[in-house]
Design an enzyme around this catalytic site. Structure first.
Site, PDB file in Angstrom:
ATOM      1  N   GLY A  78       0.559   1.779  -3.805  1.00 45.94           N
ATOM      2  CA  GLY A  78      -0.832   2.013  -3.412  1.00 45.94           C
ATOM      3  C   GLY A  78      -1.764   0.860  -3.728  1.00 45.94           C
ATOM      4  CB  SER A  95      -0.907   0.004   1.221  1.00 45.40           C
ATOM      5  OG  SER A  95      -0.120   0.087   2.386  1.00 45.40           O
ATOM      6  CB  CYS A  96       4.437   1.892   0.805  1.00 42.16           C
ATOM      7  SG  CYS A  96       4.431   1.383   2.534  1.00 42.16           S
ATOM      8  CB  ILE A  97       3.271   5.889  -2.824  1.00 45.71           C
ATOM      9  CG1 ILE A  97       1.771   5.690  -2.620  1.00 45.71           C
ATOM     10  CG2 ILE A  97       3.626   6.517  -4.178  1.00 45.71           C
ATOM     11  CD1 ILE A  97       0.922   5.534  -3.829  1.00 45.71           C
TER      12      ILE A  97
END
Lengths: 174, 289
Positions: A94, A29-31
């Protein structure tokens, strides 16, 4: 391929003048956000975890949040001689991790991260030439400052070139 | 391999590299939960396994705890760090040797299951603390062991993982559901079987069994819910994602039972990174232990 690889861990920001391979591994989910100034040959990468910093709590690592990572990345790149108005940027990540029941999409931090990064790059006038967000596969994002290739590899083993930061025609920000 | 005709018992019987849990570690878990145990009895349980004792002492002296002087005996370690911390250290020391092996059936390289499991241990503990559960430290142990079944099942999945992912994507089902369709059972059931064979306390067995289906736990268990949420947070942050990564379902009822909001999850995520980094000094000790 330059010999030097710059690993960018969770919540970190790294900037480098000269050849390197910036790598953000295991993005769910990190960018991962990359930016490059082709004239100054300064690159940078941020590994963003959450959309927004907590107002009541000091931010130990500006790279952690979209609203603090983008200005911090620009500051650090400028310190190495980059010009914020000449930067070419791209981002990926994401992913929606797990499925949610109807009406519970607010729990999806991946989508919230992607929306926050889109908002803050716009606010800072960063020229984003490519993005690869959403889906439900983990990604690894790299930027090779020698070839200019920004690549995304998903956990199913598929790799593709997202853009090339050296081949983007630079135009001044209006 | 004709896995679909095999039972869980067959899998466990025929797997050569099964995970193990020293008897002393099981005794330590029971001591930590017992109202009659003392630092002396706890140290005695641990002392029955010299290699485990040495590793626990090494961990107790790691930079993580920042103790001003070196602890040289087990009883002192229990007094200084507390029974629950010692239980967690015994779990870490016991699982590290087999949890760092690669699991090809799940697309996990060396140390990736460890990274994920340790992440879930920390995540579940932080969730349990946020939800003010009585024994948040038990969530650490439950989180560490939650994917135990994968270690036994991996070798049997090596030629089936593409099929399982294909089913999950084409039919829109979760990876654990795809396991059940192809094998007749999933990794949580294999984990439950192993945990029972080790005689682990039932709360831990339940957390291993229901971490992907917390609504099925009977009676509902906040420890199961904490591990479910910890697993979700850890995968969301990309810790040790394998071939099955991101193909699971999140049950918000777990959050409701824990009385936590979406904002609470963000604050736990925020604390997670610092907590994980703090533990890295302990990993150094594990590598030489």
């Amino acid at each position: 391929m330059p010999g030097l690889q710059t690993w960018v861990g969770m919540s970190e920001i790294h900037v480098q003048k000269g050849p390197t391979l910036f790598t953000c591994a295991g993005l769910a989910s990190c960018i991962g956000l990359v930016a490059y100034d082709p004239l100054a040959k300064v690159g940078g990468m941020a590994h963003i975890m959450l959309p927004e910093s907590f107002p009541e709590k000091p931010t130990a690592k500006p790279g952690q949040f979209a609203n603090t990572a983008i200005p911090a990345l620009l500051d650090e790149m400028e310190r190495l001689g980059a010009s914020p108005t000449k930067l070419i940027a791209a981002y990926a990540g994401g992913a929606q991790v797990f499925r949610f029941g109807a009406g519970k999409e607010a729990l999806g931090v991946g989508a919230r991260n992607a929306a926050a990064v889109a908002e803050w790059v716009r606010k800072y006038g960063l020229k984003v030439v490519a993005e690869d967000v959403g889906g439900n596969l983990g990604r690894t994002l790299t930027m090779c400052t020698t070839s200019g290739d920004v690549k995304v590899r998903t956990v199913d083993g598929v790799e593709r070139v997202l853009c090339n930061v050296l081949q983007e025609p630079w135009q001044p920000t209006p | 391999m004709a896995t679909n005709t095999m039972t869980i018992e067959d899998i466990v019987r025929k797997t050569t590299d099964l995970p193990t849990m020293p008897a002393a570690a099981i005794r330590v878990i029971r001591e930590a939960d017992s109202s009659t145990s003392t630092a002396g009895t706890m140290a005695q349980s641990l002392a029955q396994d010299q290699s485990l004792s040495a590793r626990v002492l090494r961990l107790a002296n790691s930079a993580y705890y920042g103790l001003s002087r070196r602890i040289t005996n087990l009883q002192e370690a229990v007094i200084v760090l507390g029974m629950r911390s010692i239980r967690n250290l015994a779990m870490v020391a016991s699982t590290y040797p087999w949890m760092t092996r690669p699991l090809k059936g799940y697309g996990l390289g060396p140390r990736q299951l460890w990274t994920h499991s340790f992440g879930v241990a920390i995540g579940a503990q932080l969730v349990a603390q946020k939800a003010r559960l009585d024994d948040a430290d038990a969530a650490f142990t439950a989180g560490l062991l939650h994917d135990l079944g994968k270690v036994a099942l991996s070798v049997w999945l090596e030629d089936k993982v593409a099929q399982l992912i294909g089913i999950a994507i084409a039919e829109g089902v979760t990876f654990d559901e795809a396991e059940r369709r192809v094998l007749g059972f999933d990794h949580t059931e294999v984990g439950e079987y192993l945990a029972e064979s080790w005689n682990l306390p039932s709360v831990l067995t339940q957390a291993i069994r229901y971490h992907h289906q917390p609504n099925l736990a009977e009676p509902p268990s906040k420890l199961v819910d904490a591990v479910h949420v910890g697993d979700y947070l850890t995968m969301t942050m990309g810790f040790g994602l394998g071939a099955d990564g991101l193909q699971y379902e999140f049950f918000e009822e777990a959050l409701e039972r824990l009385k936590l909001s979406a904002e609470d999850l963000d604050t736990v995520t925020d604390s997670f990174v610092l907590a994980y980094e703090g533990y890295e000094s302990m990993f150094m000790e594990l590598q030489v232990a």
